[in-house]
Design an enzyme around this catalytic site. Structure first.
Site, PDB file in Angstrom:
ATOM      1  CG  ASP A  86      -7.437  -3.216  -2.213  1.00  0.00           C
ATOM      2  OD1 ASP A  86      -8.039  -2.308  -1.595  1.00  0.00           O
ATOM      3  OD2 ASP A  86      -6.210  -3.406  -2.126  1.00  0.00           O
ATOM      4  CB  SER A 106      -0.973  -0.048   1.182  1.00  0.00           C
ATOM      5  OG  SER A 106      -1.967   0.939   1.075  1.00  0.00           O
ATOM      6  CG  HIS A 127      -5.572  -2.580   1.053  1.00  0.00           C
ATOM      7  ND1 HIS A 127      -4.981  -2.353  -0.173  1.00  0.00           N
ATOM      8  CD2 HIS A 127      -4.966  -1.729   1.924  1.00  0.00           C
ATOM      9  CE1 HIS A 127      -4.067  -1.408  -0.044  1.00  0.00           C
ATOM     10  NE2 HIS A 127      -4.023  -1.024   1.206  1.00  0.00           N
TER      11      HIS A 127
END
Length: 278
Positions: free
Chosen positions: A224, A148, A257
Site C-alpha cells: 500500500d 481507508s 490500497h
C-alpha cells in the site's frame, strides 16, 4: 423522511437497491445502497455497515466490493452510505481529501462545513433509524466495517458505540488521523485547531482515553503506497496492546490500497462478522 428507490437489481438471490432520502442531519438529499438477501416473510436479518474511503460514494463497493454472494449465503443485509453530503449548495474544497467525498465521518463545527457535514450523526442516528423502519433489519445485531477513511469511520464509530455493534473490522484504515496528513487536514478543517477536540475521531486516541471493544480485525496491504505516511497500523497495534483489546492485524504481502485488495478479503471479513452476529 421520504424514501425513494433510485434503482433495484436482482443479484445472488437477493435485491441490490440504491435509495435517496432527504436528510435532516446534512440538510441535503442523501443516497445509500442496501443489499437484502432473500428471506422468509417475517425474518429480520443482521446488518453489516460498510463505510467507504476518500473520493468514493455508495457505488464503489457495490460495483467492486464483491460482497453479495457472501451476504446472500450468510443472510446479511449490507448497507453502504455515501461518504459526505453533496450538491451545488454544499461547500467543497479543491483537494480530493477534503470537502465533498471526504466527510471523515465527523460532525463539523467550523464554518462553512458545520451546516451540512454531519456524517457522524447521520451514520450513528439518522440512517439507522431509517434502515430499521424500512428494511427487514434486526437492529439488535449490527456490525460495521470500512476501507481507508471508512476504516477510520468504522473503528471510531464502533469504539464510541460498543453496545450497538457486535463486531468491527477494517481494510487499510486511517487509525490515527491526528498524526497523518489526511487526518490533520480534515480534522483541523472540520473541527478547528484545538487538537483535543479531534480525539473522539481518532481510534488510537479513543482507546488511549478508555474506549473498549472486545476484538478488532484489520487487513492491511503490504504494498500500500499510503502505509507509512497515512495509515500507520503499528499505532493501532500499540494502542490495542496497551489497552488489552484483541486486535488481529494481518499484513497482506504485495496488496495495494485498491478494491482489488478489498474484494480479495471481503468474504473473509463477512464470515468473521456473521459468526459474531449469529
Amino acid at each position: 423522511m421520504t424514501l425513494e428507490t433510485v434503482s433495484s437489481w436482482r443479484s445472488h438471490g437477493g435485491t441490490q437497491g440504491v435509495y435517496r432520502h432527504d436528510s435532516s442531519e446534512t440538510a441535503t438529499d442523501m443516497i445509500f445502497s442496501v443489499f437484502v438477501p432473500d428471506h422468509l416473510p417475517d425474518a429480520r436479518l443482521p446488518v453489516v455497515w460498510y463505510l467507504s474511503g476518500l473520493t468514493c460514494n455508495h457505488a464503489n463497493v457495490i460495483e467492486k466490493g464483491e460482497f453479495r454472494a457472501a451476504c446472500a449465503k450468510l443472510g446479511l443485509i449490507f448497507v453502504a452510505p455515501d461518504t459526505s453530503p453533496r450538491g451545488d449548495n454544499v461547500p467543497d474544497d479543491d483537494g480530493y481529501d477534503f470537502g465533498q467525498g471526504a466527510g471523515f465521518y465527523v460532525d463539523a463545527t467550523q464554518e462553512p462545513w458545520a451546516a451540512n457535514f454531519r456524517m457522524r450523526s447521520y451514520i450513528e442516528k439518522e440512517l439507522p433509524a431509517l434502515i430499521g423502519a424500512e428494511f427487514p433489519a434486526d437492529m439488535t445485531r449490527q456490525a460495521i466495517m470500512g476501507h481507508s477513511m471508512g476504516g477510520h469511520g468504522a473503528l471510531t464509530i464502533a469504539l464510541r458505540n460498543p453496545d450497538r455493534f457486535r463486531s468491527v473490522s477494517a481494510f487499510a484504515p486511517i487509525v490515527a488521523p491526528s498524526h497523518c496528513p489526511w487526518g490533520e487536514k480534515a480534522l483541523g478543517g472540520y473541527l478547528g485547531l484545538d487538537r483535543g477536540s479531534w480525539r473522539e475521531y481518532d481510534a488510537c486516541a479513543l482507546i488511549e482515553d478508555g474506549a473498549q471493544f472486545p476484538e478488532i480485525l484489520v487487513d492491511q496491504g503490504g504494498g500500500d503506497n499510503f502505509l507509512v505516511d497515512q495509515l500507520k497500523p503499528h499505532l493501532l497495534a500499540r494502542a490495542c496492546d496497551d489497552a488489552g483489546i484483541a486486535l488481529t492485524l494481518r499484513m497482506e504481502p504485495d496488496y495495494d490500497h485498491s478494491y482489488y485488495f478489498v474484494s480479495t478479503f471481503m468474504a473473509d471479513h463477512l464470515q468473521w462478522h456473521a459468526a459474531r452476529l449469529a
